[in-house]
Each structure stands twice: as C-alpha cells, then as structure tokens.
Design an enzyme around this catalytic site. Structure first.
Site, mmCIF file in Angstrom:
data_model
loop_
_atom_site.group_PDB
_atom_site.id
_atom_site.type_symbol
_atom_site.label_atom_id
_atom_site.label_comp_id
_atom_site.label_asym_id
_atom_site.label_seq_id
_atom_site.Cartn_x
_atom_site.Cartn_y
_atom_site.Cartn_z
ATOM 1 N N GLU A 159 -3.222 -0.543 12.872
ATOM 2 C CA GLU A 159 -3.517 1.475 13.667
ATOM 3 C C GLU A 159 -3.305 1.142 15.258
ATOM 4 O OE1 GLU A 159 -6.324 4.416 13.632
ATOM 5 O OE2 GLU A 159 -7.382 3.614 11.995
ATOM 6 N N ASP A 219 -3.131 -8.348 10.755
ATOM 7 C CA ASP A 219 -2.226 -7.660 9.955
ATOM 8 C C ASP A 219 -1.669 -7.654 8.481
ATOM 9 O OD1 ASP A 219 -3.690 -4.213 9.676
ATOM 10 O OD2 ASP A 219 -1.202 -4.810 7.857
ATOM 11 N N ASP A 261 -11.558 -4.546 10.375
ATOM 12 C CA ASP A 261 -11.374 -3.933 10.304
ATOM 13 C C ASP A 261 -10.563 -3.703 9.230
ATOM 14 O OD1 ASP A 261 -10.586 -1.155 11.187
ATOM 15 O OD2 ASP A 261 -9.327 -0.901 12.852
ATOM 16 N N GLN A 291 1.289 -1.289 -0.218
ATOM 17 C CA GLN A 291 -0.177 -0.004 -0.031
ATOM 18 C C GLN A 291 1.235 0.870 -0.158
ATOM 19 O OE1 GLN A 291 -3.537 -1.116 2.943
ATOM 20 N NE2 GLN A 291 -1.786 -0.992 3.725
ATOM 21 N N ASP A 351 -1.485 -12.977 6.016
ATOM 22 C CA ASP A 351 -3.048 -12.609 5.429
ATOM 23 C C ASP A 351 -3.787 -12.818 6.675
ATOM 24 O OD1 ASP A 351 -4.499 -11.805 2.984
ATOM 25 O OD2 ASP A 351 -5.114 -14.273 3.749
#
Length: 329
Positions: free
Chosen positions: A105, A125, A174, A50, A156
């Site tokens: 986060e 995550d 999330d 990302q 994953d």
C-alpha cells in the site's frame, strides 16, 4: 472473512435490519465479530493471491481489506506504520539501506523515507495487482511510489532476498497476517529468519516484523510464538504493542538484532529531531518505552512460550486465505 450487509430499513422489527445503511462485519473469533457502517464500497475484486476490498467507512475513512481482514484504515494507519518503521530505524546508528517485505500500500515506504539517512528502499510485494490498486486509490502515498530512492519489486520476498547479494541495514516485515491458506505465513518461520533474514543483515542490522494481535487474550494466537521464534535466532529481541482502533485490539511488533537496542526516551527523541523530516503523530521516545512495557500477563506468557513457528507447526490468526482457491480457479 469480512462480510458486507446492506439494508433499506424494511426490517421486521430487528434493530440490526432496520439500519438504513451498509455495514462491514469481520469475524475476529468464532464467537466475536466487529462491524462498522459504510458510506460506500469503492472496489471489490480478487487477485491471483488474495481477495481485496476498498471501503469508505463512516468511522475510519477509506479502509483496505484483504482476505476478509482489515489491513489499514485512513484514520489510524499512522499508528501502525509509525510503530513498525521508526523504532528499528531509530535504534540503528545510520540506516542507509532498507528492504521491505510486503508493504504494497506504500505507507511503510512513506514513513521510512522520512529518515534523512535512507539512500535506498527496496519494496518487494508478491501481488502486483494490490500494489497497482493502492497506487491508484491511496493517493496519500503517491509521493513514496515516485521517490527515486524506492525500488519496487514484484516477487516473493524470500525468493528476492535469496537471489540478491546485497545486505541491508534494516529489513521490515510488513506482511499479511499469518492465516491458514494465506500467501505468506512461511515468512514467519524459524527457518526463514535463520537462513534468509539474518544472513541479509549488515553489521549492526535490525529486523522488525508485524506480529499480529497482541491483546491480553489475543496475543497467544501468533504474537507470543513469533517472539519466541525470533529469540531462537537473534541475541536481542524487543516485543512491543499499540492499540489500533480500527483493528479493535492491541497490535504487536517484534524487533530483533544481534546488537543491543537500548535507547532512552530522550535519545530516541533526539534522533527523531536530528534524523527525520516532519513530526510523528503517534510515536515519540516515551511512547515507545510504554509500547515495549507489556502487561504482567503478557510478559509472563511470553516468558513461558515454547512454541517455535515452523511450516509444519504454524499458528494462524482466525480466518482463512484464498491462495489455493485462486490458483485452481
């Protein structure tokens, strides 16, 4: 994608160019953009999966942007995370084990750790760089990362759930928004819900996922079909929404279980008082009832939705991810 525009005020009469500041601009739809002023750009870079930016914005404080989409902002992230976490944990009679898909986060872990019954929280995550970045820069969640009940896994989410023998009281999605080329749109599919999520829930278990924009016009992007897809898998499905100022829209979540989820406002408030540490800033019993009372237009749209989310017939919110670009860079 989100863009940053800077100006020194030496414009040619155009009011936009004469602003002596930097502005963040995000394309919400092809003909609609949302922008706000910046104090500074704290970080910009790219991971394997990302693009990532951390911005210090004038109206919303620190803001995390991934793949050109604002993920959370310091001023109002509590609305999103309280809405995501507390409804499923409060509707469960005794949630002890929770699996978080995404949540790098740390805010989702922070909120669920406020529940006195929680003994174990697995945070999984896929992007280690994002997690490490958030641990360094988003200090409001530092205690959550250090809590002994939290186990951080870099993997994953589908692969991690499938290899584990454990089952969970609550599974929280999330995840990043389902955008074309993004890292996780496959985790919104019927196949995933049916073959991976449902078998990993304990008796009485509840699944919840963020489900994208949920405004009168925007809910047909992904919210309605995520709702309909979960209806094909679970007996009881509860959609709800809240306005997130930094998103410039209503945002949606969907809660699903094979067991009824019907607590009154007073029952929800009592469970908050008995089972949670601290006081919510946004969510209480009446607020949740209001959030799950959708407008007439959206209720009708959800009732008429027939699309089932599959990898071959995926819907996306506006934008484009960069997984393939980084894989081939």
């Amino acid at each position: 994608m989100g863009d940053i525009h800077c100006s020194n005020g030496n414009g040619n009469g155009n009011a936009y160019l004469q602003r002596k500041s930097c502005w963040y601009e995000e394309e919400i739809e092809e003909d609609l953009r949302w922008c706000f002023a910046l104090n500074s750009i704290l970080h910009t870079g790219a991971t394997q999966f990302q693009d990532i930016q951390l911005l210090d914005t004038k109206p919303f404080g620190k803001a995390l942007v991934i793949d050109g989409k604002l993920q959370s902002a310091e001023i109002d992230e509590f609305i999103y995370h309280e809405s995501l976490v507390h409804p499923p944990l409060l509707h469960h009679p005794n949630p002890k084990t929770v699996f978080i898909m995404g949540g790098g986060e740390g805010s989702t872990a922070r909120e669920l750790l406020r529940h006195k019954t929680v003994e174990q929280a697995i945070m999984c995550d896929i992007d280690e760089e994002v997690v490490m970045f958030c641990k360094s820069y988003l200090t409001v969640n530092s205690k959550a990362f250090c809590d002994p009940r939290v186990e951080l896994i870099i993997n994953d989410a589908r692969a991690e759930l499938e290899k584990r023998e454990d089952k969970y009281d609550v599974i929280v999605g999330d995840l990043a928004d389902p955008i074309e080329g993004g890292p996780c749109y496959q985790l919104y599919t019927k196949n995933f819900y049916e073959l991976t999520i449902k078998p990993k829930l304990k008796h009485g278990g509840i699944f919840v996922t963020q489900a994208g924009p949920a405004g009168v016009f925007s809910h047909t992007e992904v919210f309605s079909c995520i709702f309909n897809t979960l209806k094909q898998v679970f007996k009881y499905v509860v959609p709800y929404s809240a306005h997130i100022p930094s998103y410039a829209d209503m945002w949606g979540w969907v809660m699903a279980s094979d067991y009824p989820m019907t607590l009154s406002p007073d029952e929800l408030d009592l469970r908050m008082k008995q089972r949670m540490n601290g006081e919510n800033r946004y969510l209480d019993g009446k607020t949740f009832v209001a959030a799950s009372t959708l407008s007439k237009a959206i209720r009708k749209s959800l009732d008429n939705e027939t699309h089932v989310y599959t990898e071959g017939s995926a819907r996306f919110i506006h934008g484009h991810g960069n997984v393939q670009k980084h894989k081939h860079a």
